[in-house]
Design a protein around this motif. Structure first.
Motif, PDB file in Angstrom:
ATOM      1  N   ARG A   1       8.686   9.235  -8.592  1.00  0.00           N
ATOM      2  CA  ARG A   1       7.601   9.876  -9.285  1.00  0.00           C
ATOM      3  C   ARG A   1       6.581  10.363  -8.325  1.00  0.00           C
ATOM      4  O   ARG A   1       6.189  11.389  -8.882  1.00  0.00           O
ATOM      5  N   PHE A   2       6.309   9.790  -7.294  1.00  0.00           N
ATOM      6  CA  PHE A   2       5.401  10.339  -6.222  1.00  0.00           C
ATOM      7  C   PHE A   2       5.621  11.489  -5.664  1.00  0.00           C
ATOM      8  O   PHE A   2       5.320  12.613  -5.536  1.00  0.00           O
ATOM      9  N   GLN A   3       7.295  11.518  -5.441  1.00  0.00           N
ATOM     10  CA  GLN A   3       7.598  12.906  -4.852  1.00  0.00           C
ATOM     11  C   GLN A   3       7.946  14.013  -5.516  1.00  0.00           C
ATOM     12  O   GLN A   3       7.656  15.288  -5.301  1.00  0.00           O
ATOM     13  N   ALA A   4       8.029  13.627  -6.964  1.00  0.00           N
ATOM     14  CA  ALA A   4       8.052  14.789  -8.117  1.00  0.00           C
ATOM     15  C   ALA A   4       6.431  15.212  -8.421  1.00  0.00           C
ATOM     16  O   ALA A   4       6.054  16.073  -9.280  1.00  0.00           O
ATOM     17  N   GLY A   5       5.296  14.538  -7.682  1.00  0.00           N
ATOM     18  CA  GLY A   5       4.011  14.953  -8.071  1.00  0.00           C
ATOM     19  C   GLY A   5       3.436  14.271  -9.122  1.00  0.00           C
ATOM     20  O   GLY A   5       2.206  14.557  -9.662  1.00  0.00           O
TER      21      GLY A   5
ATOM     22  N   ARG B   1      -0.905   9.458   2.780  1.00  0.00           N
ATOM     23  CA  ARG B   1      -1.389   9.648   4.351  1.00  0.00           C
ATOM     24  C   ARG B   1      -0.230  10.300   5.189  1.00  0.00           C
ATOM     25  O   ARG B   1      -0.384  10.075   6.493  1.00  0.00           O
ATOM     26  N   GLY B   2       0.694  10.402   4.457  1.00  0.00           N
ATOM     27  CA  GLY B   2       2.027  11.069   5.491  1.00  0.00           C
ATOM     28  C   GLY B   2       2.872  10.348   5.550  1.00  0.00           C
ATOM     29  O   GLY B   2       4.067  10.571   6.272  1.00  0.00           O
ATOM     30  N   ALA B   3       2.955   9.061   5.276  1.00  0.00           N
ATOM     31  CA  ALA B   3       3.972   7.879   5.137  1.00  0.00           C
ATOM     32  C   ALA B   3       5.334   8.536   4.537  1.00  0.00           C
ATOM     33  O   ALA B   3       5.322   9.152   3.291  1.00  0.00           O
ATOM     34  N   ARG B   4       6.486   8.449   5.246  1.00  0.00           N
ATOM     35  CA  ARG B   4       7.869   9.090   4.620  1.00  0.00           C
ATOM     36  C   ARG B   4       8.685   7.913   3.979  1.00  0.00           C
ATOM     37  O   ARG B   4       9.776   8.147   3.757  1.00  0.00           O
ATOM     38  N   GLY B   5       8.047   6.739   3.728  1.00  0.00           N
ATOM     39  CA  GLY B   5       8.913   5.630   2.964  1.00  0.00           C
ATOM     40  C   GLY B   5       8.128   4.508   3.380  1.00  0.00           C
ATOM     41  O   GLY B   5       7.095   4.199   3.912  1.00  0.00           O
ATOM     42  N   THR B   6       8.921   3.250   2.930  1.00  0.00           N
ATOM     43  CA  THR B   6       8.544   1.937   3.040  1.00  0.00           C
ATOM     44  C   THR B   6       9.559   1.023   3.266  1.00  0.00           C
ATOM     45  O   THR B   6      10.653   1.369   2.943  1.00  0.00           O
ATOM     46  N   MET B   7       9.285  -0.153   3.883  1.00  0.00           N
ATOM     47  CA  MET B   7      10.469  -1.036   4.047  1.00  0.00           C
ATOM     48  C   MET B   7       9.818  -2.347   3.508  1.00  0.00           C
ATOM     49  O   MET B   7       9.299  -3.298   4.067  1.00  0.00           O
ATOM     50  N   PRO B   8      10.030  -2.512   2.049  1.00  0.00           N
ATOM     51  CA  PRO B   8       9.262  -3.762   1.358  1.00  0.00           C
ATOM     52  C   PRO B   8      10.305  -4.718   1.303  1.00  0.00           C
ATOM     53  O   PRO B   8      11.481  -5.005   1.981  1.00  0.00           O
TER      54      PRO B   8
ATOM     55  N   TYR C   1       0.609  -1.116   0.038  1.00  0.00           N
ATOM     56  CA  TYR C   1      -0.036  -0.078   0.028  1.00  0.00           C
ATOM     57  C   TYR C   1       0.877   1.289  -0.067  1.00  0.00           C
ATOM     58  O   TYR C   1       0.595   2.291   0.418  1.00  0.00           O
ATOM     59  N   PHE C   2       1.979   1.129  -0.550  1.00  0.00           N
ATOM     60  CA  PHE C   2       2.935   2.320  -0.693  1.00  0.00           C
ATOM     61  C   PHE C   2       2.490   3.652  -0.887  1.00  0.00           C
ATOM     62  O   PHE C   2       2.546   4.559  -0.509  1.00  0.00           O
ATOM     63  N   ILE C   3       1.666   3.594  -2.404  1.00  0.00           N
ATOM     64  CA  ILE C   3       1.055   4.901  -2.512  1.00  0.00           C
ATOM     65  C   ILE C   3       0.146   5.452  -1.718  1.00  0.00           C
ATOM     66  O   ILE C   3      -0.004   6.530  -1.219  1.00  0.00           O
ATOM     67  N   GLU C   4      -0.644   4.546  -1.166  1.00  0.00           N
ATOM     68  CA  GLU C   4      -1.869   4.829  -0.400  1.00  0.00           C
ATOM     69  C   GLU C   4      -1.270   5.342   0.854  1.00  0.00           C
ATOM     70  O   GLU C   4      -1.916   6.705   1.564  1.00  0.00           O
ATOM     71  N   GLU C   5      -0.239   4.825   1.303  1.00  0.00           N
ATOM     72  CA  GLU C   5       0.442   5.068   2.679  1.00  0.00           C
ATOM     73  C   GLU C   5       1.208   6.700   2.366  1.00  0.00           C
ATOM     74  O   GLU C   5       1.049   7.442   3.247  1.00  0.00           O
TER      75      GLU C   5
ATOM     76  N   SER D   1      13.451  -7.890  -3.696  1.00  0.00           N
ATOM     77  CA  SER D   1      13.506  -8.249  -4.798  1.00  0.00           C
ATOM     78  C   SER D   1      13.063  -7.256  -5.901  1.00  0.00           C
ATOM     79  O   SER D   1      13.690  -7.578  -7.107  1.00  0.00           O
ATOM     80  N   GLN D   2      12.643  -6.012  -5.791  1.00  0.00           N
ATOM     81  CA  GLN D   2      12.213  -5.253  -6.697  1.00  0.00           C
ATOM     82  C   GLN D   2      12.729  -3.729  -6.260  1.00  0.00           C
ATOM     83  O   GLN D   2      11.919  -2.801  -6.327  1.00  0.00           O
ATOM     84  N   PRO D   3      14.007  -3.581  -5.929  1.00  0.00           N
ATOM     85  CA  PRO D   3      14.194  -2.214  -5.641  1.00  0.00           C
ATOM     86  C   PRO D   3      14.064  -0.985  -6.426  1.00  0.00           C
ATOM     87  O   PRO D   3      13.555   0.028  -6.144  1.00  0.00           O
ATOM     88  N   ALA D   4      14.314  -1.394  -7.663  1.00  0.00           N
ATOM     89  CA  ALA D   4      14.342  -0.383  -8.819  1.00  0.00           C
ATOM     90  C   ALA D   4      12.895  -0.058  -8.829  1.00  0.00           C
ATOM     91  O   ALA D   4      12.639   1.477  -9.084  1.00  0.00           O
ATOM     92  N   ALA D   5      11.940  -0.911  -8.817  1.00  0.00           N
ATOM     93  CA  ALA D   5      10.502  -0.325  -9.239  1.00  0.00           C
ATOM     94  C   ALA D   5      10.094   0.429  -7.990  1.00  0.00           C
ATOM     95  O   ALA D   5       9.479   1.389  -8.141  1.00  0.00           O
ATOM     96  N   PHE D   6      10.468   0.161  -6.691  1.00  0.00           N
ATOM     97  CA  PHE D   6      10.053   1.129  -5.549  1.00  0.00           C
ATOM     98  C   PHE D   6      10.634   2.213  -5.697  1.00  0.00           C
ATOM     99  O   PHE D   6      10.010   3.157  -5.308  1.00  0.00           O
ATOM    100  N   ILE D   7      11.843   2.300  -5.996  1.00  0.00           N
ATOM    101  CA  ILE D   7      12.478   3.622  -5.956  1.00  0.00           C
ATOM    102  C   ILE D   7      11.940   4.458  -7.326  1.00  0.00           C
ATOM    103  O   ILE D   7      11.690   5.919  -6.967  1.00  0.00           O
TER     104      ILE D   7
END
Length: 252
Positions: free
Chosen positions: A221-225, A200-207, A193-197, A210-216
């Motif tokens: 993209r989210f931080q850039a709006g 709501r104010g989350a400043r990161g995730t700990m997934p 639920y990374f985007i939904e988090e 296996s897919q670090p590039a995708a999460f980055i």
């Protein structure tokens, strides 16, 4: 303490094994490099690494191998929670001595304990180390927002919380509303639920790792709006894998 606040994508490393059950340190070191090359903001050794299954020498070997391989390139978070206060303090001091940048600590969960015991547990750990502490809220040992805030106020180095108690998005919203000025909130639960988090104010995730590039890419993209772009990347690259992982609690 780290020179700047910890935030962003901090994958939890899985532990590779040889066929005979021995830890495959060479593969673990390659996994560290794979994630750092993808641009992660930190790395963790925690429940997803199966630390709760290791004997003392295995735990120590993994912690030191990861810290050595990272070699200061990104912050390293080590999970040091335990069923008893003295054991958690032992793990925490050992992790700091090995070079960890932060600790992640779950409340005692094997036997039910009251609020005052939880406060005493975290206060003892915080007094034993100088590095930041990340509270870990999990279904087996939930940390309500009010208690999270009290813990942050009880010790200067308790500065983060990873929220994994269901429903995750609602819990993140409650946590940021109640304790967001005292604690930096991270999401967990595999980053499902990374985007939904983040909404709501989350400043990161700990997934998972296996897919670090995708999460980055989702984070950037989210931080850039560009939430639409973040959603497209998430749905195309992450969602299917996370649905597989959600089929069982021990599929690390």
């Amino acid at each position: 303490m780290p020179a700047k606040p910890i935030e962003g994508v901090i994958p939890i490393l899985v532990t590779p094994f040889h066929e005979d059950g021995r830890i495959d340190e060479e593969s673990l070191r390659r996994l560290v490099d794979f994630n750092i090359a993808a641009g992660v903001h930190g790395l963790g050794v925690a429940l997803g690494s199966e630390v709760f299954k290791f004997n003392e020498s295995e735990r120590d070997a993994i912690v030191r191998a990861v810290i050595d391989q990272v070699n200061g390139r990104v912050p390293v978070v080590i999970n040091t929670g335990a069923a008893g206060t003295d054991l958690a303090v032992f793990y925490s001091r050992d992790a700091e001595e090995a070079g960890a940048d932060a600790l992640m600590v779950i409340p005692p969960s094997f036997m039910p304990v009251g609020v005052e015991e939880i406060v005493d547990y975290y206060r003892a750990i915080a007094r034993a180390v100088t590095i930041p502490i990340i509270l870990q809220d999990i279904p087996q040992a939930p940390i309500p927002p009010g208690l999270a805030r009290r813990l942050a106020e009880a010790a200067e180095n308790i500065r983060y919380i990873k929220v994994e108690n269901l429903p995750v998005t609602a819990k993140v919203a409650d946590m940021t509303a109640s304790a967001g000025d005292a604690l930096t909130v991270f999401g967990g639960a595999g980053g499902s639920y990374f985007i939904e988090e983040m909404r709501r104010g989350a400043r990161g995730t700990m997934p998972f790792c296996s897919q670090p590039a995708a999460f980055i890419e989702v984070w950037n993209r989210f931080q850039a709006g560009d939430e639409r772009g973040a959603r497209a990347v998430f749905d195309r690259t992450i969602m299917a894998v996370n649905r597989l992982a959600a089929q069982g609690g021990d599929l690390f």
